[in-house]
Design an enzyme around this catalytic site. Sequence first.
Site, PDB file in Angstrom:
ATOM      1  N   ALA A  85       0.852  -1.195   0.000  1.00  0.00           N
ATOM      2  CA  ALA A  85       0.000   0.000   0.000  1.00  0.00           C
ATOM      3  C   ALA A  85       0.882   1.238   0.000  1.00  0.00           C
ATOM      4  O   ALA A  85       2.062   1.182   0.349  1.00  0.00           O
ATOM      5  CB  ALA A  85      -0.886   0.029   1.248  1.00  0.00           C
ATOM      6  N   GLU A  86       0.290   2.347  -0.399  1.00  0.00           N
ATOM      7  CA  GLU A  86       0.839   3.650  -0.038  1.00  0.00           C
ATOM      8  C   GLU A  86       0.284   3.898   1.362  1.00  0.00           C
ATOM      9  O   GLU A  86      -0.928   3.801   1.575  1.00  0.00           O
ATOM     10  CB  GLU A  86       0.364   4.730  -1.010  1.00  0.00           C
ATOM     11  CG  GLU A  86       0.976   4.631  -2.395  1.00  0.00           C
ATOM     12  CD  GLU A  86       2.469   4.955  -2.413  1.00  0.00           C
ATOM     13  OE1 GLU A  86       2.954   5.634  -1.482  1.00  0.00           O
ATOM     14  OE2 GLU A  86       3.151   4.520  -3.359  1.00  0.00           O
ATOM     15  N   THR A 134      -6.391  -0.788   8.300  1.00  0.00           N
ATOM     16  CA  THR A 134      -6.044   0.165   9.350  1.00  0.00           C
ATOM     17  C   THR A 134      -7.271   0.613  10.150  1.00  0.00           C
ATOM     18  O   THR A 134      -8.391   0.609   9.628  1.00  0.00           O
ATOM     19  CB  THR A 134      -5.385   1.399   8.689  1.00  0.00           C
ATOM     20  OG1 THR A 134      -5.258   2.431   9.654  1.00  0.00           O
ATOM     21  CG2 THR A 134      -6.225   1.953   7.538  1.00  0.00           C
ATOM     22  N   ASP A 135      -7.029   1.047  11.380  1.00  0.00           N
ATOM     23  CA  ASP A 135      -8.126   1.607  12.181  1.00  0.00           C
ATOM     24  C   ASP A 135      -8.574   2.964  11.640  1.00  0.00           C
ATOM     25  O   ASP A 135      -9.647   3.454  12.008  1.00  0.00           O
ATOM     26  CB  ASP A 135      -7.709   1.726  13.664  1.00  0.00           C
ATOM     27  CG  ASP A 135      -6.494   2.596  13.911  1.00  0.00           C
ATOM     28  OD1 ASP A 135      -5.911   3.120  12.932  1.00  0.00           O
ATOM     29  OD2 ASP A 135      -6.105   2.763  15.084  1.00  0.00           O
ATOM     30  N   GLU A 136      -7.770   3.573  10.752  1.00  0.00           N
ATOM     31  CA  GLU A 136      -8.130   4.905  10.248  1.00  0.00           C
ATOM     32  C   GLU A 136      -9.398   4.893   9.417  1.00  0.00           C
ATOM     33  O   GLU A 136     -10.006   5.940   9.191  1.00  0.00           O
ATOM     34  CB  GLU A 136      -6.974   5.502   9.433  1.00  0.00           C
ATOM     35  CG  GLU A 136      -5.724   5.656  10.256  1.00  0.00           C
ATOM     36  CD  GLU A 136      -4.754   6.691   9.726  1.00  0.00           C
ATOM     37  OE1 GLU A 136      -5.111   7.456   8.820  1.00  0.00           O
ATOM     38  OE2 GLU A 136      -3.620   6.718  10.234  1.00  0.00           O
ATOM     39  N   TYR A 159      -5.692   8.772   2.210  1.00  0.00           N
ATOM     40  CA  TYR A 159      -5.143   7.449   2.555  1.00  0.00           C
ATOM     41  C   TYR A 159      -6.232   6.558   3.152  1.00  0.00           C
ATOM     42  O   TYR A 159      -6.482   5.443   2.671  1.00  0.00           O
ATOM     43  CB  TYR A 159      -3.973   7.597   3.546  1.00  0.00           C
ATOM     44  CG  TYR A 159      -3.659   6.308   4.290  1.00  0.00           C
ATOM     45  CD1 TYR A 159      -3.108   5.214   3.622  1.00  0.00           C
ATOM     46  CD2 TYR A 159      -3.929   6.177   5.667  1.00  0.00           C
ATOM     47  CE1 TYR A 159      -2.837   4.015   4.300  1.00  0.00           C
ATOM     48  CE2 TYR A 159      -3.654   5.003   6.339  1.00  0.00           C
ATOM     49  CZ  TYR A 159      -3.112   3.922   5.654  1.00  0.00           C
ATOM     50  OH  TYR A 159      -2.845   2.748   6.321  1.00  0.00           O
ATOM     51  N   LYS A 163      -8.021   3.073   1.793  1.00  0.00           N
ATOM     52  CA  LYS A 163      -8.000   1.795   2.525  1.00  0.00           C
ATOM     53  C   LYS A 163      -9.442   1.324   2.774  1.00  0.00           C
ATOM     54  O   LYS A 163      -9.743   0.132   2.684  1.00  0.00           O
ATOM     55  CB  LYS A 163      -7.258   1.933   3.856  1.00  0.00           C
ATOM     56  CG  LYS A 163      -5.757   2.158   3.745  1.00  0.00           C
ATOM     57  CD  LYS A 163      -4.985   0.995   3.141  1.00  0.00           C
ATOM     58  CE  LYS A 163      -4.930  -0.223   4.001  1.00  0.00           C
ATOM     59  NZ  LYS A 163      -4.006  -1.260   3.441  1.00  0.00           N
ATOM     60  N   ASP A 290      -1.133  22.307  11.827  1.00  0.00           N
ATOM     61  CA  ASP A 290      -1.739  20.978  11.960  1.00  0.00           C
ATOM     62  C   ASP A 290      -1.920  20.306  10.602  1.00  0.00           C
ATOM     63  O   ASP A 290      -2.004  20.973   9.568  1.00  0.00           O
ATOM     64  CB  ASP A 290      -3.100  21.132  12.648  1.00  0.00           C
ATOM     65  CG  ASP A 290      -3.481  19.892  13.436  1.00  0.00           C
ATOM     66  OD1 ASP A 290      -2.751  18.884  13.344  1.00  0.00           O
ATOM     67  OD2 ASP A 290      -4.508  19.937  14.141  1.00  0.00           O
ATOM     68  N   ARG A 291      -2.009  18.974  10.644  1.00  0.00           N
ATOM     69  CA  ARG A 291      -2.363  18.182   9.453  1.00  0.00           C
ATOM     70  C   ARG A 291      -3.833  18.488   9.116  1.00  0.00           C
ATOM     71  O   ARG A 291      -4.685  18.416  10.019  1.00  0.00           O
ATOM     72  CB  ARG A 291      -2.183  16.708   9.813  1.00  0.00           C
ATOM     73  CG  ARG A 291      -2.663  15.722   8.792  1.00  0.00           C
ATOM     74  CD  ARG A 291      -2.531  14.288   9.314  1.00  0.00           C
ATOM     75  NE  ARG A 291      -1.188  13.767   9.206  1.00  0.00           N
ATOM     76  CZ  ARG A 291      -0.797  12.588   9.699  1.00  0.00           C
ATOM     77  NH1 ARG A 291      -1.645  11.817  10.352  1.00  0.00           N
ATOM     78  NH2 ARG A 291       0.434  12.174   9.550  1.00  0.00           N
TER      79      ARG A 291
END
Length: 357
Positions: A85-86, A134-136, A159, A163, A290-291
Amino acid sequence: MNILVTGGAGFIGTNFIRHALAIRPDWRIVNLDALTYAGNPANFEDLAPDQAERYRFIHGDIGDASLIERIFSEEDIQGIIHFAAESHVDRSILGPEKFLKTNIIGTFRLLHASLNFWKTMGRPEEFRFLHISTDEVYGSLGSEGYFTENTPYDPSSPYSASKAASDHFVNAYFRTYDLPTLITNCSNNYGPFQFPEKLIPLMILNILEKKSLPVYGDGKNVRDWLYVIDHCDALIRVFEQGKPGETYNIGGGAERQNIEIVYLLCDLMDKRLGRSGSKSSRNLIHFVTDRPGHDFRYAIDSAKIKQELEWSPHHRFEDALGNTVDWYLNHMDWVNSVRSGAYRKWIEINYQERENS
Ligand code: NAD
Ligand code: DAU
């Protein structure tokens, strides 16, 4: 048992292959990796001879359907463990398209080639397709609560959206075609071989080199940290004993604010480097812009994998973090080999604007 691992030259894939070859002497692993900036085939140069004999590297893309078909016909593949993955959120914000190409289209092509192979193989009941996610995909928690396997998907970044889409395709291949798939959704990993764009290795190296330590926002965002070998053990359990069609959440039970992690790393490094007082590395901390879309908190409820597969993490966070620091300090040759010109350009692009604001 011949297993196709994708993305095995990256952080988790490397740890997984090295660990699995050591504890599963009957496994032979074929590692398919496109060797993006995040993949390093040299991670396997020091395998013991009996492990090297059971390891094959193939340079290629998961989106290359004819290559995948060729691997299936050359090797007697009995299962796939799909890491490729990226994987970096900040990169997905600056350039999302690659994430769609690998994480969505690439996963779809791999699934479809697997389905074609599975339909014609001998012993199809033994086949497994394990998708590492992922949990994201669940989005952000407030200060309370946990992600369970039933939490609705609500991804925030390109991202995590990519996913999430790949997870939906994996489930669709189970429901529509009966392909025996499994999904794991895991929290933040740390440990050896992690590319130094992610929080922990980036901070370790910046502390070593007395560079600024860029903490996004107020540093109060929370992540649930899991030592990578504990993740690998969970994956082996899911691959061997998990029920097809099911999802398993995997978490470390070690929630920390980002700023706590950075303080801890400063202190661990200062002890090793003999820095204190006005020379403390904490003086290098800078709060930067911040992101965008920054998820506030991730925290996993691992009850299902604990109860059904009897897995739990064995590494204590502070100890394993100290071992990770030592690994980086003892492997500066590895660090230097992965810091190409492209790496330096990325650091410049991601941090210049943040530092200036
Ligand atoms: P990584 O970025 O370190 O490694 C990714 C690997 O995939 C690299 O070796 C890269 O060369 C390879 N790759 C990329 N595109 C490819 C393609 N098209 N074809 C073949 N290979 C390709 O990532 P990681 O941190 O090891 O994560 C591995 C997986 O685990 C990812 O799917 C990620 O979403 C998931 N995950 C990671 C974490 C974490 O904390 N790192 C947590 C949960 C889940
Ligand atoms: O939760 C699992 C996910 O964990 C994986 O799916 C991803 O592949 C993996 O990269 C990781 O995502 P994060 O965005 O949580 O990891 P990262 O190391 O990039 O950032 C961790 C936290 O630290 C996050 O809140 C942002 C913050 N951060 C990160 C960097 C790189 C900083 O404050 N400064 C930084 O320079």
